[in-house]
Design a protein around this motif. Structure first.
Motif, mmCIF file in Angstrom:
data_model
loop_
_atom_site.group_PDB
_atom_site.id
_atom_site.type_symbol
_atom_site.label_atom_id
_atom_site.label_comp_id
_atom_site.label_asym_id
_atom_site.label_seq_id
_atom_site.Cartn_x
_atom_site.Cartn_y
_atom_site.Cartn_z
ATOM 1 N N LEU A 292 -35.782 40.073 0.733
ATOM 2 C CA LEU A 292 -36.605 40.863 1.641
ATOM 3 C C LEU A 292 -37.319 41.972 0.871
ATOM 4 N N SER A 293 -38.504 42.294 1.318
ATOM 5 C CA SER A 293 -39.236 43.430 0.744
ATOM 6 C C SER A 293 -38.698 44.737 1.312
ATOM 7 N N ALA A 294 -39.140 45.844 0.751
ATOM 8 C CA ALA A 294 -38.719 47.159 1.253
ATOM 9 C C ALA A 294 -39.138 47.333 2.710
ATOM 10 N N ASP A 295 -40.338 46.873 3.058
ATOM 11 C CA ASP A 295 -40.804 46.982 4.448
ATOM 12 C C ASP A 295 -39.952 46.125 5.381
ATOM 13 N N GLU A 296 -39.552 44.962 4.905
ATOM 14 C CA GLU A 296 -38.724 44.075 5.736
ATOM 15 C C GLU A 296 -37.318 44.647 5.912
ATOM 16 N N VAL A 297 -36.776 45.256 4.880
ATOM 17 C CA VAL A 297 -35.480 45.929 5.006
ATOM 18 C C VAL A 297 -35.585 47.074 6.009
ATOM 19 N N ALA A 298 -36.692 47.809 5.967
ATOM 20 C CA ALA A 298 -36.893 48.886 6.939
ATOM 21 C C ALA A 298 -36.950 48.340 8.359
ATOM 22 N N ARG A 299 -37.518 47.147 8.509
ATOM 23 C CA ARG A 299 -37.571 46.509 9.824
ATOM 24 C C ARG A 299 -36.156 46.194 10.319
#
Length: 310
Positions: A292-299
């Motif tokens: 996962l990307s950083a944005d996806e982890v934030a999601r």
């Protein structure tokens, strides 16, 4: 420890924490087990799909089982997956995980080539004949390409070959047939467990013995609470808890389907959630899964916050 007959309650399929280099993170695995035990779960299932067993070398599989068995020290039964393509390979895994202390083994039908029901029955009878611990069937047609027929499962339950079923088929009608048929076995030691995160209340209402939900890694207390409410017959509160967990399960879609598969997204979300909750040190998944990307982890973090877990 001997598994209860039947095995009931919440039995999470334990994630396998990895280091950035892809080795088993033993310290994080122990922390995850502590997190699950503190959450009140009733057993642990290692080396299943959520454990990324298909990606682990034999040595890493054995390390996972030995670590969990040693740390649990008999507090809970430990079931171990012995998933592989053919009967000889599965028998090797049975010998390995039982030597490592597993209390039961969980096996799919053979796969790679399509297998006739008579060959599936032969497979399970050969496993039961060589295993020193109970054998549970794992119905996973999405990966195995073969649905376990309800009548075959019940035949193997009746003759003592199988001690239980973990059903991840998504076929609630067929699951009901097994639950109903198991009642007619008149005392046979057979456990019927759903592998669905989303229909645990429905499965328990049908008469299932318990659940093996991957999301229970993230929120064991929620699934234990759901199990307790269902057994108490408090269906309105059980439905509300199940719906909260269904909303939390939305995290499995955090990954962009244009660049990763559903397994990468779902397992990545579970591990990201455990990382964000401070349970494991690294959210790495096994190669060749896409992280996962950083944005996806934030999601994923937003789903946790919405469920009151962050």
């Amino acid at each position: 420890m001997p598994i209860p007959t039947p095995l009931t309650g919440v039995v999470p399929p334990v994630c396998t924490p990895l280091t950035p280099e892809g080795e088993v993170d033993v310290d994080s695995l122990v922390a995850l087990v502590d997190h699950l035990v503190a959450g009140g779960v009733h057993g642990l299932f290692v080396l299943g799909s959520t454990s990324e067993a298909a990606y682990l070398t034999d040595a890493r599989r054995e390390l996972v089982v030995r670590t969990v068995v040693a740390h649990v020290a008999g507090q809970l039964p430990v079931l171990a997956g012995v998933i592989d393509m053919t009967t000889p390979r599965v028998l090797d895994h049975v010998a390995s995980v039982t030597a490592a202390g597993a209390d039961a083994v969980v096996a799919t039908a053979p796969f790679y080539t399509r297998t006739h029901p008579a060959e599936i029955a032969r497979h399970y009878r050969l496993l039961a004949g060589r295993s020193t611990v109970p054998v549970l069937a794992y119905d996973l047609p999405a990966s195995v390409h073969s649905k376990l027929p309800a009548e075959l499962v019940l035949e193997l339950a009746a003759d003592g070959t199988l001690s239980g079923l973990k059903d991840s088929s998504g076929d609630l009608a067929a699951f009901r047939s097994v639950v109903t048929g198991a009642r007619a076995l008149h005392g046979a030691a057979f456990s019927v467990l759903t592998g669905s995160e989303l229909t645990v209340d429905s499965a328990l209402a049908l008469g299932a013995d318990g659940a093996v939900p991957g999301l229970a890694n993230v929120d064991p207390e929620g699934y234990v609470r759901l199990d307790r409410l269902c057994r108490a017959g408090d269906w309105p509160r059980a439905r509300a808890e199940q719906e909260r967990l269904c909303a939390l399960f939305g995290m499995v879609g955090a990954g962009d389907p244009a660049r990763m598969g559903g397994s990468s997204s779902g397992l990545g979300a579970f591990k990201a959630a455990l990382y964000l909750r401070g349970v494991i040190a690294c959210p790495a998944t096994a190669e060749p899964q896409v992280p996962l990307s950083a944005d996806e982890v934030a999601r994923v973090g937003k789903y946790l916050a919405g469920a009151g877990l962050l």
